[in-house]
Enzyme design. Structure first.
Site, mmCIF file in Angstrom:
data_model
loop_
_atom_site.group_PDB
_atom_site.id
_atom_site.type_symbol
_atom_site.label_atom_id
_atom_site.label_comp_id
_atom_site.label_asym_id
_atom_site.label_seq_id
_atom_site.Cartn_x
_atom_site.Cartn_y
_atom_site.Cartn_z
ATOM 1 N N ASP A 65 0.831 -1.198 0.000
ATOM 2 C CA ASP A 65 0.000 0.000 0.000
ATOM 3 C C ASP A 65 0.863 1.244 0.000
ATOM 4 O OD1 ASP A 65 -2.861 -0.271 0.133
ATOM 5 O OD2 ASP A 65 -2.618 -1.286 2.048
ATOM 6 N N TYR A 67 2.048 4.741 1.632
ATOM 7 C CA TYR A 67 2.020 5.265 3.003
ATOM 8 C C TYR A 67 0.771 6.127 3.171
ATOM 9 C CZ TYR A 67 6.987 3.939 3.239
ATOM 10 O OH TYR A 67 8.176 3.261 3.222
#
Length: 223
Positions: A65, A67
């Site tokens: 993912d 941040y």
């Protein structure tokens, strides 16, 4: 859109963008941006594809993912812009580099743009996230898109090093032709797991050794 990625990606990305799942994904992200803060900013979502031309890819480092805290995400896995505090996983990546690459000096900056410009595709499986809500854009279609990207790299290029860290990334090995490419697997560099095999994995020197064996320029890992 096309100014947000390098022209070499155009023939690969255009057909993907026309698929129904990408239309649904685009609508979802637009709704999210209308309702809340989403990272990275719109111009940076495809930053990895802008900085690393398709035919120049030598290494793929797969993250999960973007941040999700303010100022961190800029479209490159594990990387943060200059002036942003180093995230824990990146600190551990640098610690491994110090032990693996002779002369590597622990950097102050977490900006990995110099890697991207040398042919290291810093690809997250999910390319957007709602601010301060980890994994909030998973399962909306990004993973289908990035799986297709991995397959295209595997099919159309030769001699690419794939660094798959953690069980999530390692599952992507089924998308890669192991006869044509080098796949390096270990645990994730997060503080929870780095001591169980990331430290000492020597992925960076192994990648360069493989690239040299294929007649390619090694990566200068110094940031």
């Amino acid at each position: 859109m096309s100014n947000r990625y390098h022209a070499s990606w155009e023939p690969l990305l255009k057909p993907l963008f026309k698929q129904d799942y990408m239309r649904r994904l685009s609508a979802f992200v637009q709704r999210e941006r209308a309702q809340s803060l989403v990272f990275p900013s719109e111009p940076l979502v495809f930053n990895a594809f802008k900085l690393t031309p398709f035919e120049d890819i030598k290494v793929v480092i797969l993250g999960q993912d973007p941040y999700h805290n303010d100022g961190q995400a800029h479209g490159l896995s594990f990387s943060v812009p200059d002036g942003i505090a180093l995230p824990p996983s990146l600190k551990n990546i640098y610690t491994e580099l110090v032990s693996d690459i002779p002369g590597f000096v622990y950097p102050r900056s977490g900006n990995l743009t110099s890697w991207a410009k040398q042919g290291v595709l810093l690809l997250n499986a999910t390319l957007t996230v709602r601010a301060h809500q980890a994994a909030s854009h998973q399962g909306q279609g990004w993973e289908v898109f990035t799986d297709q990207i991995i397959q295209l790299i595997s099919q159309k290029l030769d001699g690419v090093v794939f660094m798959l860290w953690g069980s999530y990334a390692q599952k992507k090995s089924m998308l890669i032709d192991l006869q044509k490419h080098c796949v390096l697997k270990t645990v994730h560099p997060s503080p929870l797991s780095a001591h169980r095999g990331f430290f000492g994995c020597q992925h960076f020197s192994k990648a360069n050794k493989y690239l040299l064996s294929k007649g390619k320029e090694p990566i200068d890992w110094q940031v």
